[in-house]
Design a protein around this motif. Structure first.
Motif, PDB file in Angstrom:
ATOM      1  N   PRO A   1       0.804  -1.221   0.000  1.00 31.69           N
ATOM      2  CA  PRO A   1       0.000   0.000   0.000  1.00 31.69           C
ATOM      3  C   PRO A   1       0.837   1.272   0.000  1.00 31.69           C
ATOM      4  O   PRO A   1       1.917   1.269   0.591  1.00 31.69           O
ATOM      5  N   PRO A   2       0.361   2.336  -0.603  1.00 33.32           N
ATOM      6  CA  PRO A   2      -0.825   2.393  -1.440  1.00 33.32           C
ATOM      7  C   PRO A   2      -0.493   2.007  -2.873  1.00 33.32           C
ATOM      8  O   PRO A   2       0.557   2.359  -3.385  1.00 33.32           O
ATOM      9  N   SER A   3      -1.397   1.281  -3.504  1.00 36.35           N
ATOM     10  CA  SER A   3      -1.226   0.978  -4.914  1.00 36.35           C
ATOM     11  C   SER A   3      -2.591   0.700  -5.514  1.00 36.35           C
ATOM     12  O   SER A   3      -3.580   0.562  -4.799  1.00 36.35           O
ATOM     13  N   ASP A   4      -2.627   0.595  -6.812  1.00 39.26           N
ATOM     14  CA  ASP A   4      -3.857   0.192  -7.482  1.00 39.26           C
ATOM     15  C   ASP A   4      -3.646  -1.089  -8.271  1.00 39.26           C
ATOM     16  O   ASP A   4      -4.523  -1.933  -8.368  1.00 39.26           O
ATOM     17  N   ALA A   5      -2.443  -1.235  -8.803  1.00 36.26           N
ATOM     18  CA  ALA A   5      -2.222  -2.248  -9.829  1.00 36.26           C
ATOM     19  C   ALA A   5      -2.425  -3.657  -9.310  1.00 36.26           C
ATOM     20  O   ALA A   5      -2.881  -4.533 -10.039  1.00 36.26           O
ATOM     21  N   CYS A   6      -2.086  -3.908  -8.066  1.00 36.66           N
ATOM     22  CA  CYS A   6      -2.085  -5.286  -7.565  1.00 36.66           C
ATOM     23  C   CYS A   6      -3.153  -5.551  -6.521  1.00 36.66           C
ATOM     24  O   CYS A   6      -3.181  -6.645  -5.937  1.00 36.66           O
ATOM     25  N   THR A   7      -4.045  -4.618  -6.259  1.00 32.05           N
ATOM     26  CA  THR A   7      -4.990  -4.839  -5.167  1.00 32.05           C
ATOM     27  C   THR A   7      -6.019  -5.903  -5.538  1.00 32.05           C
ATOM     28  O   THR A   7      -6.577  -5.900  -6.626  1.00 32.05           O
ATOM     29  N   HIS A   8      -6.247  -6.776  -4.598  1.00 30.00           N
ATOM     30  CA  HIS A   8      -7.270  -7.812  -4.745  1.00 30.00           C
ATOM     31  C   HIS A   8      -7.412  -8.492  -3.390  1.00 30.00           C
ATOM     32  O   HIS A   8      -6.430  -8.903  -2.791  1.00 30.00           O
ATOM     33  N   GLY A   9      -8.632  -8.655  -2.924  1.00 27.31           N
ATOM     34  CA  GLY A   9      -8.860  -9.340  -1.660  1.00 27.31           C
ATOM     35  C   GLY A   9      -8.532 -10.818  -1.749  1.00 27.31           C
ATOM     36  O   GLY A   9      -8.360 -11.374  -2.839  1.00 27.31           O
ATOM     37  N   PRO A  10      -8.440 -11.498  -0.622  1.00 23.78           N
ATOM     38  CA  PRO A  10      -8.179 -12.938  -0.598  1.00 23.78           C
ATOM     39  C   PRO A  10      -9.420 -13.744  -0.969  1.00 23.78           C
ATOM     40  O   PRO A  10     -10.510 -13.207  -1.139  1.00 23.78           O
ATOM     41  N   THR A  11      -9.219 -15.052  -1.059  1.00 23.04           N
ATOM     42  CA  THR A  11     -10.323 -16.006  -1.223  1.00 23.04           C
ATOM     43  C   THR A  11     -10.372 -16.871   0.033  1.00 23.04           C
ATOM     44  O   THR A  11      -9.361 -17.486   0.397  1.00 23.04           O
ATOM     45  N   ILE A  12     -11.513 -16.889   0.660  1.00 25.50           N
ATOM     46  CA  ILE A  12     -11.681 -17.662   1.889  1.00 25.50           C
ATOM     47  C   ILE A  12     -12.636 -18.799   1.558  1.00 25.50           C
ATOM     48  O   ILE A  12     -13.788 -18.582   1.210  1.00 25.50           O
ATOM     49  N   ARG A  13     -12.114 -20.017   1.651  1.00 20.28           N
ATOM     50  CA  ARG A  13     -12.835 -21.198   1.141  1.00 20.28           C
ATOM     51  C   ARG A  13     -13.902 -21.690   2.117  1.00 20.28           C
ATOM     52  O   ARG A  13     -13.876 -21.378   3.294  1.00 20.28           O
ATOM     53  N   ARG A  14     -14.729 -22.545   1.620  1.00 17.41           N
ATOM     54  CA  ARG A  14     -15.917 -23.027   2.327  1.00 17.41           C
ATOM     55  C   ARG A  14     -15.604 -23.515   3.741  1.00 17.41           C
ATOM     56  O   ARG A  14     -14.665 -24.275   3.967  1.00 17.41           O
ATOM     57  N   ALA A  15     -16.402 -23.044   4.677  1.00 20.93           N
ATOM     58  CA  ALA A  15     -16.378 -23.499   6.068  1.00 20.93           C
ATOM     59  C   ALA A  15     -15.095 -23.143   6.812  1.00 20.93           C
ATOM     60  O   ALA A  15     -14.866 -23.634   7.920  1.00 20.93           O
ATOM     61  N   ALA A  16     -14.265 -22.269   6.232  1.00 19.07           N
ATOM     62  CA  ALA A  16     -13.093 -21.786   6.969  1.00 19.07           C
ATOM     63  C   ALA A  16     -13.534 -20.885   8.118  1.00 19.07           C
ATOM     64  O   ALA A  16     -14.615 -20.287   8.074  1.00 19.07           O
ATOM     65  N   VAL A  17     -12.652 -20.776   9.121  1.00 17.66           N
ATOM     66  CA  VAL A  17     -12.935 -19.994  10.327  1.00 17.66           C
ATOM     67  C   VAL A  17     -11.779 -19.016  10.546  1.00 17.66           C
ATOM     68  O   VAL A  17     -10.627 -19.440  10.683  1.00 17.66           O
ATOM     69  N   ILE A  18     -12.101 -17.728  10.599  1.00 22.19           N
ATOM     70  CA  ILE A  18     -11.085 -16.704  10.853  1.00 22.19           C
ATOM     71  C   ILE A  18     -11.325 -16.171  12.259  1.00 22.19           C
ATOM     72  O   ILE A  18     -12.363 -15.558  12.532  1.00 22.19           O
ATOM     73  N   GLY A  19     -10.367 -16.421  13.155  1.00 18.74           N
ATOM     74  CA  GLY A  19     -10.536 -16.054  14.560  1.00 18.74           C
ATOM     75  C   GLY A  19     -10.471 -14.554  14.794  1.00 18.74           C
ATOM     76  O   GLY A  19      -9.976 -13.782  13.967  1.00 18.74           O
ATOM     77  N   ALA A  20     -10.934 -14.163  15.949  1.00 19.95           N
ATOM     78  CA  ALA A  20     -11.063 -12.751  16.299  1.00 19.95           C
ATOM     79  C   ALA A  20      -9.739 -12.010  16.157  1.00 19.95           C
ATOM     80  O   ALA A  20      -8.680 -12.512  16.520  1.00 19.95           O
TER      81      ALA A  20
END
Lengths: 252, 252, 252
Positions: free
Chosen positions: B148-167
């Motif tokens: 950051p900051p940029s434009d060219a490479c920004t892209h969110g992740p992929t979070i696959r089915r039934a994954a759990v991201i803790g607090a």
């Protein structure tokens, strides 16, 4: 409702009880389950008594800032103060003098003592116990699930009297955070913290006693125990003891 | 608008479409681009259809709590539920049964599957993919910019089915978080996460398989796979398989 | 108030000054201490001029999104932009082109330069200095107390020109974050950061120079200095120099 000042754009259920000297700001909604103590000032765009549970009781002298949401079914001692956009859910049992900062989210079903200070953007999971004179700094995360998602084992931690949780720290479910201990900023607390201990890091480790902390900046040499050098608006009936401030509510 | 109940202080554009049984709370603004499905309940002080893009479509049975903002140009399956002060931006393509907690901020242009649970105060950057039955706990940060900051490479992740991201975990841009994996609380995820792996720490490392996690507290011995011991209001048409819950939307 | 467009449900104190072309959205409250510059657009459910201090001055061309709260006693240059639910407290001295994201909380008494970009859900403690062209990404915590709770030593850090603070990082009190440096996501900054340094981890350590950062993803080989590959709506009078963008405000 006699003796209260309600902005003409506020929407107050006729069953709500507003004690002497209450002011209700513009565009605020007060549901019928609410009882608001004397001289309390509710800002604009708030919702008081959200949900359809039993009564909300807000003690005298409260200051509720704009866009806050307070659910029905919680009880607050006198001198509650909130920032903007705070959300206080149901089944909170709260003592005198709670301050909750902007955008904090108390999930409900928790017990909170007297003179607790919760800063901005703090999350407190359900069934957390916070004893008297605890300080929780901005962006702290208090969790309740040891292996999310689950139901069987969820329970918030217990944070003992006069403990200090530094900014952006995370405290995991079911832990015991000892009296007058200090959790450093951004620490991840995964185990119980002894009384007066300092813990730091990820996962947090005990790095010493609060009594050994020194200030590099000057005015204060020994910043802890914090109550020996600092208060923030405690009334004269708060007693200082060697183990921390003590407040016994009278029978009012 | 026939069959809807609109509070007299709400401001509803006559072009908005409110289906049978919709209720609109006090002091809420509904713009003309909105279509709100049957029996949905919109709380007070909300904004629905913010911005001047194409239509917003909110499916039947939504519960939108007070002070939430939903932009035009997004589509939500039925049974959407939000906390208070949630912000859901434009160009979201969302399945059935999304729950988004208080003060969460979905930045838009993301794809979100069925029965995704996003708790309070979560930030989801643009162009994130969240598959069905994912859990995201409070204060999680999902990022989209590798430098950051940029434009060219920004892209969110992929979070696959039934994954759990803790607090309070942070997931960096462009990563792939594997099916049914578990990101521990406050972890900083800087690399792809394998299926069913547990990752912890800063930076996060694989510390084992979710199937080896044991509970120290009692009621549950083996908390994972979580879908073998837990659901939260899934309807009967959700099937349990050994790789996680599965939901096929019918042609309605 | 001539030349302004005020929604009939907005509540505007007759002492407030609204310059030519200002629009005030529905259900917004503007207190008497406010002066709002030409062509500014204030969304719905906002509070402008909160508190009873001296004047708020918002420069021309502001865009204030819904549910934001701006206190009296702060001064903003032109082209201020806020997300939803932002809270900007008193005694802020702010240059041109500040952008503050959704749910961010600027505690007041801070100095903020020109073209500063503060994303969503950022907390900035009191008496912080943020120089021109700084970027602060979502969920950053900027602290002011080296040994909380205290009063004697509290002071926010100084973040130098064109520095970048990554998402979910924590910056502790009184530090100096060097010009054009980069704090990685989720880092805990406990010491001063040199110019153009990259720091990572908990506690954060210098891991190199921004000029050595390479992109693994493609479009950009060398992402830093960021101003050589990126801007976000800077006007033509911003000059690029080898040490970063420079803006000299004319005498308007």
């Amino acid at each position: 409702v006699s003796g209260a000042t309600v902005h003409p754009t506020a929407i107050v259920d006729p069953r709500a009880v507003l004690e002497e000297g209450v002011t209700i700001g513009p565009l605020t909604v007060v549901h019928g389950e609410a009882r608001i103590g004397a001289r309390s000032r509710i800002g604009s765009h708030c919702v008081i008594g959200e949900g359809d549970r039993e009564r909300t009781v807000i003690g005298a002298g409260a200051v509720i800032r704009s866009h806050s949401v307070i659910y029905a079914g919680s009880t607050f001692g006198r001198d509650l103060e909130t920032g903007h956009h705070a959300v206080l859910r149901e089944c909170l049992d709260v003592g005198r003098g709670l301050r909750v900062g902007t955008a904090s989210d108390l999930q409900g079903s928790s017990s909170i003592g007297h003179f607790v200070r919760i800063h901005s953007n703090v999350f407190v999971a359900k069934r957390t116990t916070i004893e008297d004179f605890v300080w929780i700094f901005p962006k702290v995360m208090i969790a309740d699930d040891p292996h999310p998602p689950s139901d069987a084992c969820t329970h918030g931690p217990t944070i003992r009297r006069a403990a200090v949780i530094g900014a952006a720290a995370t405290v995991l479910a079911r832990l015991d955070i000892g009296r007058a201990s200090l959790v450093a900023a951004a620490a991840l607390v995964t185990a119980d913290v002894p009384e007066e201990a300092v813990v730091r890091g990820m996962p947090a480790r005990v790095t010493g006693s609060t009594r050994d902390v020194r200030c590099r900046h000057g005015a204060l040499v020994r910043p802890y125990p914090w109550w020996e050098q600092f208060d923030r608006g405690y009334p004269p009936e708060v007693m200082r003891t060697s183990s921390g401030p003590v407040y016994e509510e009278d029978g009012e």
